[in-house]
Design a protein around this motif. Structure first.
Motif, PDB file in Angstrom:
ATOM      1  N   ALA A 111       2.486   9.899   9.803  1.00 47.74           N
ATOM      2  CA  ALA A 111       2.628   8.749   8.908  1.00 47.74           C
ATOM      3  C   ALA A 111       4.062   8.617   8.419  1.00 47.74           C
ATOM      4  CB  ALA A 111       1.660   8.889   7.739  1.00 47.74           C
ATOM      5  N   HIS A 112       4.268   7.686   7.492  1.00 48.51           N
ATOM      6  CA  HIS A 112       5.592   7.374   6.951  1.00 48.51           C
ATOM      7  C   HIS A 112       5.552   7.521   5.436  1.00 48.51           C
ATOM      8  CE1 HIS A 112       4.996   5.177  10.736  1.00 48.51           C
ATOM      9  NE2 HIS A 112       6.288   5.377  10.950  1.00 48.51           N
ATOM     10  N   ARG A 113       6.450   8.328   4.912  1.00 48.87           N
ATOM     11  CA  ARG A 113       6.479   8.601   3.477  1.00 48.87           C
ATOM     12  C   ARG A 113       6.572   7.315   2.657  1.00 48.87           C
ATOM     13  NH1 ARG A 113       8.257  13.991   2.196  1.00 48.87           N
ATOM     14  NH2 ARG A 113       8.592  15.204   4.089  1.00 48.87           N
ATOM     15  N   ALA A 114       7.423   6.412   3.097  1.00 47.30           N
ATOM     16  CA  ALA A 114       7.654   5.190   2.322  1.00 47.30           C
ATOM     17  C   ALA A 114       6.371   4.376   2.178  1.00 47.30           C
ATOM     18  CB  ALA A 114       8.743   4.354   2.994  1.00 47.30           C
ATOM     19  N   ILE A 115       5.649   4.191   3.273  1.00 48.68           N
ATOM     20  CA  ILE A 115       4.441   3.368   3.225  1.00 48.68           C
ATOM     21  C   ILE A 115       3.340   4.068   2.442  1.00 48.68           C
ATOM     22  CG2 ILE A 115       2.651   2.296   4.651  1.00 48.68           C
ATOM     23  CD1 ILE A 115       4.797   1.858   6.783  1.00 48.68           C
ATOM     24  N   LEU A 116       3.210   5.376   2.612  1.00 51.26           N
ATOM     25  CA  LEU A 116       2.227   6.127   1.823  1.00 51.26           C
ATOM     26  C   LEU A 116       2.522   5.996   0.333  1.00 51.26           C
ATOM     27  CD1 LEU A 116       1.964   9.458   3.878  1.00 51.26           C
ATOM     28  CD2 LEU A 116       0.327   7.571   3.869  1.00 51.26           C
ATOM     29  N   SER A 117       3.785   6.131  -0.047  1.00 50.30           N
ATOM     30  CA  SER A 117       4.168   6.073  -1.456  1.00 50.30           C
ATOM     31  C   SER A 117       3.978   4.672  -2.032  1.00 50.30           C
ATOM     32  CB  SER A 117       5.628   6.505  -1.624  1.00 50.30           C
ATOM     33  OG  SER A 117       5.812   7.841  -1.214  1.00 50.30           O
ATOM     34  N   ALA A 118       4.255   3.663  -1.213  1.00 48.94           N
ATOM     35  CA  ALA A 118       4.113   2.290  -1.690  1.00 48.94           C
ATOM     36  C   ALA A 118       2.658   1.934  -1.963  1.00 48.94           C
ATOM     37  CB  ALA A 118       4.705   1.320  -0.666  1.00 48.94           C
ATOM     38  N   ARG A 119       1.751   2.506  -1.197  1.00 54.69           N
ATOM     39  CA  ARG A 119       0.355   2.078  -1.243  1.00 54.69           C
ATOM     40  C   ARG A 119      -0.537   2.940  -2.124  1.00 54.69           C
ATOM     41  NH1 ARG A 119      -1.907  -2.007  -0.241  1.00 54.69           N
ATOM     42  NH2 ARG A 119      -3.310  -1.542   1.479  1.00 54.69           N
ATOM     43  N   SER A 120      -0.168   4.206  -2.317  1.00 53.93           N
ATOM     44  CA  SER A 120      -1.041   5.141  -3.026  1.00 53.93           C
ATOM     45  C   SER A 120      -0.281   5.846  -4.140  1.00 53.93           C
ATOM     46  CB  SER A 120      -1.599   6.183  -2.041  1.00 53.93           C
ATOM     47  OG  SER A 120      -2.147   7.301  -2.718  1.00 53.93           O
ATOM     48  N   SER A 121      -0.796   5.770  -5.355  1.00 59.18           N
ATOM     49  CA  SER A 121      -0.162   6.463  -6.473  1.00 59.18           C
ATOM     50  C   SER A 121      -0.227   7.976  -6.290  1.00 59.18           C
ATOM     51  CB  SER A 121      -0.846   6.060  -7.784  1.00 59.18           C
ATOM     52  OG  SER A 121      -2.236   6.351  -7.754  1.00 59.18           O
TER      53      SER A 121
END
Length: 395
Positions: free
Chosen positions: A236-246
């Motif tokens: 996965a991608h850190r940026a997208i994970l962080s953007a979508r999940s607190s």
């Protein structure tokens, strides 16, 4: 709603396959789905736009004069791959923050361009081609074609995965990219990994933005973190994970030890549930595969801070378990009771209240059901108290 720990157990499933009344769905189903799709789509757009504004986990910097713009190569590859190829090129060094000069753009114009890339819910291919023609090709730059458009990408290790790019709005099994590096995967895991990655490709993303991001995940383009669940790896991608999940935003920030690691391990979640979670994170998918436990996923969505996924789970419970609270369906009353138990266990008060009202309204059909006898005593008591109150108000 109170958070639940990783050891929390979702309610036991009472039914194998809840029934659905086609007439009820015809009346209310399409409007409920449109509402859900619009909500999930807007949430995905806002999450990505916030990612751009907050400049979290950026790995590419553009310069226009003295103005710098930080962005994410993964998002650019997903949405404007040809533009990314022309400006950033093949380099995959995610720690390289040397600014990439962009010509023929005004700073304000480029800012709007990035905002459209990150937040537009529509197909922006024509927009990308117009930008390339006016800003890149006409300026004298050689015309090239990005390999991503035919499904070839390079991950962190320099390995490539090949697949075809489809314009279809759903992810069918025949779209799964062939893995040219199967020799790198243990033979005993290869078959199981394929089963994990194919069971929900036919689910609908919430928007074109979700479709583009989901293709990025499926083709494993430039992942920068591995998530291990049940011994299986999700790139996965850190940026997208962080953007979508607190939850992931906190875990991948500087406060947690995992923020400096190349992989994380999650406990208390199965690979099937993780597959649902990550497909929703990227694509805002609006359904679950048949073998998914809705109660468990609702619990996981609460824990990982995925409000949109909770709404999808509640929609599925209302549709498949409660028939949107239309007239009672013979031999399917037990599914309403199962939904009642799930809503009570996870703490979805609005759904619990709707189930209670519907059960009280049709109590004569419920009280003799064997499944009603299996409902926890405190819930039975609540049903009876509500029934008594309704009778008193009538008199």
């Amino acid at each position: 709603m109170a958070r639940r720990g990783e050891d929390s157990v979702a309610p036991m499933v009472l039914l194998e396959s809840p029934g659905v009344c086609s007439k009820g769905l015809q009346r209310k189903g399409p409007s409920e789905r449109r509402r859900l799709k619009a909500m999930v789509s807007e949430q995905l757009s806002q999450d990505l736009l916030r990612l751009l504004r907050e400049e979290v986990h950026t790995d590419v910097t553009f310069s226009i004069g003295c103005t710098l713009f930080k962005a994410h190569k993964a998002v650019l590859l997903a949405r404007v791959p040809d533009f990314c190829f022309h400006t950033v090129g093949h380099t995959n060094n995610l720690t390289n923050h040397e600014p990439v000069a962009v010509e023929n753009f005004e700073a304000s114009e480029f800012r709007i361009f990035l905002q459209i890339v990150y937040s537009s819910n529509r197909n922006i291919k024509n927009y990308e081609e117009e930008i390339l023609r006016k800003k890149i090709v006409e300026s004298g730059a050689p015309q090239k074609k990005c390999d991503f458009s035919v499904g070839k990408c390079t991950d962190n290790d320099g390995r490539s995965s090949v697949g075809k790019r489809s314009s279809d709005h759903s992810f069918m099994k025949h779209e799964i990219p062939e893995d040219n590096n199967k020799e790198d995967i243990p033979e005993d895991n290869n078959k199981e990994d394929n089963l994990i990655s194919t069971d929900i490709y036919d689910l609908e993303p919430a928007s074109e933005l979700g479709e583009d991001l989901l293709k990025l995940y499926v083709k494993q383009c430039c992942p920068d973190i591995d998530i291990y669940v049940d011994g299986k790896s999700f790139k996965a991608h850190r940026a997208i994970l962080s953007a979508r999940s607190s939850y992931f935003a906190a875990m991948l920030s500087g406060c947690w030890a995992e923020s400096s690691q190349e992989y994380i391990t999650l406990q208390g979640i199965s690979h099937v549930e993780m597959n649902v979670l990550i497909h929703f994170i990227y694509g805002g998918t609006l359904d679950f595969p048949d073998k998914a436990n809705v109660g468990h996923i609702l619990n996981m969505a609460d824990m990982y801070g995925l409000e949109g996924l909770k709404e999808v789970a509640i929609y599925i419970l209302r549709r498949d378990y409660c028939n949107f609270f239309q007239k009672p369906v013979p031999r399917r009353l037990a599914s309403i009771l199962e939904c009642l138990i799930i809503a009570h266990s996870v703490g979805v008060e609005s759904l619990f209240a709707d189930c209670m009202k519907w059960i009280v309204k049709h109590f004569a059909r419920f009280w003799s059901e064997r499944s009603f006898a299996n409902v926890p005593p405190e819930i039975q008591k609540s049903c009876l108290n509500m029934l008594i109150q309704s009778l008193v108000s009538i008199t």
